[in-house]
Write a protein that holds these residues in place. Structure first.
Motif, mmCIF file in Angstrom:
data_model
loop_
_atom_site.group_PDB
_atom_site.id
_atom_site.type_symbol
_atom_site.label_atom_id
_atom_site.label_comp_id
_atom_site.label_asym_id
_atom_site.label_seq_id
_atom_site.Cartn_x
_atom_site.Cartn_y
_atom_site.Cartn_z
ATOM 1 N N PHE A 57 0.908 -1.108 -0.089
ATOM 2 C CA PHE A 57 -0.115 -0.094 -0.198
ATOM 3 C C PHE A 57 0.904 1.387 -0.007
ATOM 4 N N VAL A 58 0.647 2.146 -0.950
ATOM 5 C CA VAL A 58 1.361 3.503 -1.017
ATOM 6 C C VAL A 58 0.149 4.633 -1.075
ATOM 7 N N CYS A 59 0.137 5.415 -0.282
ATOM 8 C CA CYS A 59 -0.767 6.619 -0.393
ATOM 9 C C CYS A 59 -0.288 7.486 -1.427
ATOM 10 N N GLN A 60 -1.369 7.732 -2.290
ATOM 11 C CA GLN A 60 -0.825 8.712 -3.104
ATOM 12 C C GLN A 60 -0.971 10.274 -2.680
ATOM 13 N N LYS A 61 -1.235 10.472 -1.441
ATOM 14 C CA LYS A 61 -1.320 11.918 -1.158
ATOM 15 C C LYS A 61 -0.136 12.256 -0.064
ATOM 16 N N CYS A 62 0.116 11.089 1.082
ATOM 17 C CA CYS A 62 1.181 11.522 2.085
ATOM 18 C C CYS A 62 2.366 10.597 1.788
ATOM 19 N N GLU A 63 2.092 9.722 0.744
ATOM 20 C CA GLU A 63 3.289 8.753 0.387
ATOM 21 C C GLU A 63 3.684 7.816 1.645
ATOM 22 N N TYR A 64 2.650 7.405 2.504
ATOM 23 C CA TYR A 64 2.663 6.611 3.594
ATOM 24 C C TYR A 64 2.717 5.080 2.908
ATOM 25 N N GLU A 65 3.773 4.341 3.146
ATOM 26 C CA GLU A 65 4.074 3.042 2.502
ATOM 27 C C GLU A 65 4.124 1.714 3.627
ATOM 28 N N LEU A 66 3.155 0.802 3.294
ATOM 29 C CA LEU A 66 3.126 -0.157 4.397
ATOM 30 C C LEU A 66 2.623 -1.424 3.724
ATOM 31 N N ASN A 67 2.436 -2.638 4.353
ATOM 32 C CA ASN A 67 1.852 -3.873 3.813
ATOM 33 C C ASN A 67 0.384 -3.553 3.755
ATOM 34 N N ALA A 68 -0.180 -4.079 2.575
ATOM 35 C CA ALA A 68 -1.627 -3.606 2.506
ATOM 36 C C ALA A 68 -2.493 -4.299 3.368
ATOM 37 N N ASP A 69 -2.165 -5.497 3.755
ATOM 38 C CA ASP A 69 -3.205 -6.222 4.482
ATOM 39 C C ASP A 69 -3.094 -5.670 6.013
ATOM 40 N N TYR A 70 -1.900 -5.161 6.463
ATOM 41 C CA TYR A 70 -1.535 -4.468 7.751
ATOM 42 C C TYR A 70 -2.404 -3.065 7.833
ATOM 43 N N ASN A 71 -2.252 -2.425 6.513
ATOM 44 C CA ASN A 71 -3.025 -1.190 6.594
ATOM 45 C C ASN A 71 -4.470 -1.480 6.549
ATOM 46 N N ALA A 72 -4.916 -2.402 5.848
ATOM 47 C CA ALA A 72 -6.680 -2.656 6.016
ATOM 48 C C ALA A 72 -6.821 -3.008 7.447
ATOM 49 N N SER A 73 -6.075 -3.900 8.398
ATOM 50 C CA SER A 73 -6.327 -4.091 9.542
ATOM 51 C C SER A 73 -6.612 -3.007 10.529
ATOM 52 N N LYS A 74 -5.761 -1.892 10.413
ATOM 53 C CA LYS A 74 -5.830 -0.815 11.064
ATOM 54 C C LYS A 74 -7.418 0.065 10.720
ATOM 55 N N ASN A 75 -7.466 -0.113 9.467
ATOM 56 C CA ASN A 75 -8.874 0.471 8.821
ATOM 57 C C ASN A 75 -10.021 -0.033 9.425
ATOM 58 N N ILE A 76 -9.891 -1.484 9.706
ATOM 59 C CA ILE A 76 -10.941 -2.272 10.076
ATOM 60 C C ILE A 76 -11.105 -1.765 11.608
ATOM 61 N N ALA A 77 -9.960 -1.882 12.246
ATOM 62 C CA ALA A 77 -10.097 -1.300 13.779
ATOM 63 C C ALA A 77 -10.631 0.140 13.899
ATOM 64 N N ARG A 78 -10.350 0.961 12.920
ATOM 65 C CA ARG A 78 -10.832 2.265 13.149
ATOM 66 C C ARG A 78 -12.391 2.410 12.958
ATOM 67 N N LYS A 79 -13.102 1.628 11.863
ATOM 68 C CA LYS A 79 -14.372 1.364 11.711
ATOM 69 C C LYS A 79 -15.191 1.085 12.969
ATOM 70 N N LEU A 80 -14.635 0.096 13.823
ATOM 71 C CA LEU A 80 -15.507 -0.287 15.125
ATOM 72 C C LEU A 80 -15.386 0.911 16.166
ATOM 73 N N MET A 81 -13.944 1.489 16.088
ATOM 74 C CA MET A 81 -13.881 2.584 16.954
ATOM 75 C C MET A 81 -14.943 3.597 16.649
ATOM 76 N N LYS A 82 -15.369 4.030 15.639
ATOM 77 C CA LYS A 82 -16.175 5.214 15.229
ATOM 78 C C LYS A 82 -17.394 4.751 15.870
ATOM 79 N N ARG A 83 -17.942 3.303 15.493
ATOM 80 C CA ARG A 83 -19.151 2.920 15.936
ATOM 81 C C ARG A 83 -19.436 2.908 17.550
#
Length: 433
Positions: A355-381
């Protein structure tokens, strides 16, 4: 003063044609309890089994296959038998005479995972989907237990029991209601929650690692499972062509070995996920919603959908022992959103695993990035469910080196050597990354 617990008996108005669903649910619930009791009760030849975890590991898969119950009801049936076995063992130690527990009374245990409790009705899980039953409430409930507890917003529903009265052909819910009456304890509970509302995100995969957590743990080996599955299918196909009885028996034996191996792998993965949750003080574990996963996930087959559901169920029923909640969130854009700056675009997923962000150029493993987004969705709920937007328990995501809140504030763990979330790296190296 501590928690005040009250049990309220309320008659249910069961929809026409759904009574049999409740009766069948009871039969299968008692089957789970009696099967567990027969397995656990080994007196006088051996010591009886009184470990819920041991019983669930040994019987859960079998009982899920033998019944149409949800995972939670199977678990409750197993635990009812183990509790009864514990009581029997205690009596034996006192020199009293007792025997293997037997369950024949009409009852089913429900909690908030197998039932949804409302002030005027309840939705119950059955062998044939959910059934919504209205409460039969007196015209003037004031002064009655129904009015004082069931309809009182200061009381919350806890684990309850469904029972049936043969003499009146009626179903009753024995609802356990809890109210914390001491303001100091309420404040202390809120403070405790504020310190521990931490979410572990989990991303599931059809190749590479089976699961990746927001703490950077790469768990299991989906590639190995796929390889073993293909080898089994290839050998099975060759043997089926012979058509002999010996080949048929060999195929059955091979199926059993395959099933056991996969179950062991899923159990091991579920334990590792919960180890991550426990080690990082998590109160919640978040998965993507598994509905239609075969259509959403490239390369996913029926086998993957089954494996993911079973892994989720393993984590769910084991998490209850740790007092950890397990929930599912929408999978929308979890693979395209940057977990650092929030920029969402399909081009962010530059390759299968990176995963490479086209805006801030943050780069990391794509699945690791997805797992943090999954956690964020439950945090918002969880955050949106609080009584007020500026109070209550803050929600945070568990990371390798600390925690991250909804506003992007990073708190390093005590033993962390990193200086910020942007340096947060997976805890396990994976070949190819």
């Amino acid at each position: 003063m501590g928690d005040v617990i009250r049990t309220v008996k309320v008659k249910l108005n069961v929809p026409e044609g759904r009574c049999d669903d409740l009766h069948q649910t009871k039969e299968q619930f008692l089957h789970c309890a009696n099967t567990t009791a027969a397995w656990a009760w080994r007196h006088p030849d051996e010591h009886c089994v009184t470990s819920k975890q041991q019983a669930e590991n040994a019987l859960y898969d079998r009982l899920r296959d033998e019944t149409e119950l949800t995972a939670n009801l199977v678990q409750k049936g197993i635990r009812r038998a183990i509790e009864a076995t514990k009581s029997g063992v205690a009596r034996l130690k006192k020199g009293e005479t007792t025997s293997q527990p037997q369950f024949d009374a009409w009852s089913v245990v429900y909690d908030k995972r197998s039932a949804t409790f409302h002030r005027d009705y309840v939705s119950l899980s059955t062998v044939n989907g959910r059934v919504e039953c209205e409460y039969i409430i007196p015209d003037d409930p004031e002064g009655t237990p129904i009015g004082e507890y069931l309809l009182n917003e200061e009381y919350e529903f806890r684990m309850s029991t469904l029972q049936y009265d043969r003499s009146t052909d009626s179903f009753y819910l024995h609802a356990r209601m809890r109210c914390t009456t001491d303001e100091y304890e309420q404040s202390a509970a809120a403070s405790s929650n504020a310190e521990h509302r931490t979410v572990l995100g989990v991303d599931l995969n059809v190749d590479g690692s089976l699961a990746v957590t927001s703490t950077g743990a790469f768990i299991g080996n989906a590639d190995e499972m796929n390889h073993r599955r293909r080898e089994f299918e290839k050998t099975r196909g060759t043997m089926q062509q012979t058509g002999t009885r010996s080949a048929h028996l060999s195929i059955q034996s091979m199926d059993d070995r395959e099933h056991c191996w996969i179950q062991d792998e899923l159990h091991r993965a579920s334990n590792q996920i919960l180890d991550e949750a426990r080690d990082h003080g998590c109160t919640h574990v978040a998965f993507e919603n598994l509905t239609d996963i075969r259509d959403r996930m490239t390369g996913a087959k029926r086998f993957h959908a089954w494996a993911f559901r079973r892994l989720y169920e393993y984590v769910e029923y084991k998490a209850e022992l740790l007092d950890v909640e397990v929930e599912q969130v929408s999978p929308a854009y979890t693979s395209q959103r940057c977990s650092k700056c929030g920029f969402t675009h399909e081009r962010n997923r530059g390759s299968k695993h990176q995963f490479v962000c086209q805006k801030c150029e943050y780069e990391l493993n794509a699945d690791y990035n997805a797992s943090k987004n999954i956690a964020r969705k439950l945090m918002k709920r969880l955050h949106s469910g609080q009584m007020s937007s500026d109070g209550g328990a803050p929600c945070q995501c568990a990371l390798t080196s600390g925690t991250l809140n909804l506003k992007g504030g990073f708190t390093a763990s005590v033993d962390s050597t990193t200086e910020g979330e942007s340096t947060d790296k997976p805890t396990t190296s994976v070949v190819g990354y």
